[in-house]
Design a protein around this motif. Structure first.
Motif, PDB file in Angstrom:
ATOM      1  N   ARG A   1       0.822  -1.182  -0.034  1.00 54.13           N
ATOM      2  CA  ARG A   1       0.037   0.028  -0.038  1.00 54.13           C
ATOM      3  C   ARG A   1       0.903   1.244  -0.003  1.00 54.13           C
ATOM      4  N   ASN A   2       1.994   1.099  -0.409  1.00 53.46           N
ATOM      5  CA  ASN A   2       3.123   2.339  -0.408  1.00 53.46           C
ATOM      6  C   ASN A   2       3.644   2.439  -1.816  1.00 53.46           C
ATOM      7  N   THR A   3       3.562   3.569  -2.474  1.00 52.28           N
ATOM      8  CA  THR A   3       4.148   3.972  -3.587  1.00 52.28           C
ATOM      9  C   THR A   3       5.879   3.815  -3.371  1.00 52.28           C
ATOM     10  N   MET A   4       6.486   3.348  -4.137  1.00 55.96           N
ATOM     11  CA  MET A   4       7.990   3.199  -3.884  1.00 55.96           C
ATOM     12  C   MET A   4       8.566   3.846  -4.956  1.00 55.96           C
ATOM     13  N   GLY A   5       9.853   4.392  -4.640  1.00 54.42           N
ATOM     14  CA  GLY A   5      10.689   5.011  -5.752  1.00 54.42           C
ATOM     15  C   GLY A   5      12.102   4.725  -5.361  1.00 54.42           C
ATOM     16  N   TRP A   6      12.809   5.300  -6.515  1.00 57.10           N
ATOM     17  CA  TRP A   6      14.355   5.126  -6.654  1.00 57.10           C
ATOM     18  C   TRP A   6      15.085   6.558  -6.889  1.00 57.10           C
ATOM     19  N   PHE A   7      15.916   6.996  -5.962  1.00 59.40           N
ATOM     20  CA  PHE A   7      16.538   8.352  -6.276  1.00 59.40           C
ATOM     21  C   PHE A   7      18.045   8.066  -6.267  1.00 59.40           C
ATOM     22  N   ARG A   8      18.657   9.024  -6.826  1.00 59.02           N
ATOM     23  CA  ARG A   8      20.195   8.946  -6.925  1.00 59.02           C
ATOM     24  C   ARG A   8      20.985  10.335  -6.567  1.00 59.02           C
ATOM     25  N   GLN A   9      22.096  10.254  -6.049  1.00 62.81           N
ATOM     26  CA  GLN A   9      22.789  11.549  -5.781  1.00 62.81           C
ATOM     27  C   GLN A   9      24.211  11.237  -5.946  1.00 62.81           C
ATOM     28  N   SER A  10      24.782  12.280  -6.672  1.00 65.27           N
ATOM     29  CA  SER A  10      26.190  12.124  -7.056  1.00 65.27           C
ATOM     30  C   SER A  10      26.693  13.306  -6.286  1.00 65.27           C
ATOM     31  N   PRO A  11      28.126  13.219  -5.979  1.00 64.93           N
ATOM     32  CA  PRO A  11      28.761  14.247  -4.987  1.00 64.93           C
ATOM     33  C   PRO A  11      28.676  15.749  -5.625  1.00 64.93           C
ATOM     34  N   GLY A  12      28.073  16.703  -4.874  1.00 64.58           N
ATOM     35  CA  GLY A  12      27.928  17.810  -4.999  1.00 64.58           C
ATOM     36  C   GLY A  12      26.562  18.112  -5.966  1.00 64.58           C
ATOM     37  N   LYS A  13      25.724  17.252  -5.923  1.00 63.64           N
ATOM     38  CA  LYS A  13      24.634  17.444  -6.704  1.00 63.64           C
ATOM     39  C   LYS A  13      23.376  16.940  -5.912  1.00 63.64           C
ATOM     40  N   GLU A  14      22.233  17.491  -6.375  1.00 62.07           N
ATOM     41  CA  GLU A  14      20.946  17.075  -5.509  1.00 62.07           C
ATOM     42  C   GLU A  14      20.517  15.817  -5.867  1.00 62.07           C
ATOM     43  N   ARG A  15      19.871  15.294  -4.997  1.00 56.98           N
ATOM     44  CA  ARG A  15      19.124  13.994  -4.905  1.00 56.98           C
ATOM     45  C   ARG A  15      18.088  14.169  -6.058  1.00 56.98           C
ATOM     46  N   GLU A  16      18.303  13.239  -7.194  1.00 55.58           N
ATOM     47  CA  GLU A  16      17.577  13.202  -8.278  1.00 55.58           C
ATOM     48  C   GLU A  16      16.508  12.169  -8.310  1.00 55.58           C
ATOM     49  N   PHE A  17      15.309  12.237  -9.004  1.00 57.47           N
ATOM     50  CA  PHE A  17      14.428  11.022  -9.108  1.00 57.47           C
ATOM     51  C   PHE A  17      14.995  10.126 -10.319  1.00 57.47           C
ATOM     52  N   VAL A  18      14.827   8.930  -9.944  1.00 55.74           N
ATOM     53  CA  VAL A  18      14.974   8.155 -11.139  1.00 55.74           C
ATOM     54  C   VAL A  18      13.929   7.163 -11.743  1.00 55.74           C
TER      55      VAL A  18
END
Length: 125
Positions: free
Chosen positions: A31-48
Motif C-alpha cells: 500500500r506504499n508507492t515506492m521509488g528510486w532516487f540517486r545522488q552524486s557528490p555535489g549534486k542534489e538528489r534526483e528522481f530515477v
C-alpha cells in the motif's frame, strides 16, 4: 514504521548491468508507492523511477527510460531496479524510498516519507 535496506550496488564497466534490491520491513508494503532516487557528490538528489502501490503504473526520469526497469514483489516485500547499458554518468548513491499509506509519491524527494541508507553504484569508463 517502514524500514528500507538497499543492496546490489557495486562497480561495473560502462555498458554493463546491475540489479538493485530494496528490502522493506513493515506490513504496509503493498500500500506504499515506492521509488528510486540517486545522488552524486555535489549534486542534489534526483528522481530515477517510481512505481505506484497498485503495481501497475510506473514513472521514469528521461535518462532512465529504455535502460532502467522498476518492479516490486509484494509477496517478498522487495523493490527492484534493473539497470542496463550503464554509463559513467550513472555513478551515484542510489536510494530506495517509500510513501506513506496510499501515497502517490512524486518526482521530488519531498513526495516520499521513508528512505534507505543508499547503495553505491560506480560505472567505470
Amino acid at each position: 514504521q517502514v524500514q528500507l535496506v538497499e543492496s546490489g550496488g557495486g562497480l561495473v564497466q560502462a555498458g554493463g548491468s546491475l540489479k538493485l534490491s530494496c528490502a522493506v520491513s513493515g506490513r504496509t508494503f503493498g500500500r506504499n508507492t515506492m521509488g528510486w532516487f540517486r545522488q552524486s557528490p555535489g549534486k542534489e538528489r534526483e528522481f530515477v523511477s517510481r512505481i505506484l502501490w497498485n503495481n501497475v503504473i510506473t514513472y521514469y526520469a528521461d535518462f532512465a527510460k529504455g535502460r532502467f526497469t522498476i518492479s516490486r514483489d509484494n509477496d517478498k516485500n522487495t523493490l527492484y531496479l534493473e539497470m542496463n547499458s550503464l554509463k559513467p554518468e550513472d555513478t551515484a548513491v542510489y536510494y530506495c524510498a517509500a510513501t506513506d499509506l496510499w501515497g502517490m509519491g512524486s518526482d521530488t524527494p519531498i513526495g516520499f516519507k521513508y528512505w534507505g541508507q543508499g547503495t553505491q553504484v560506480t560505472v567505470s569508463s
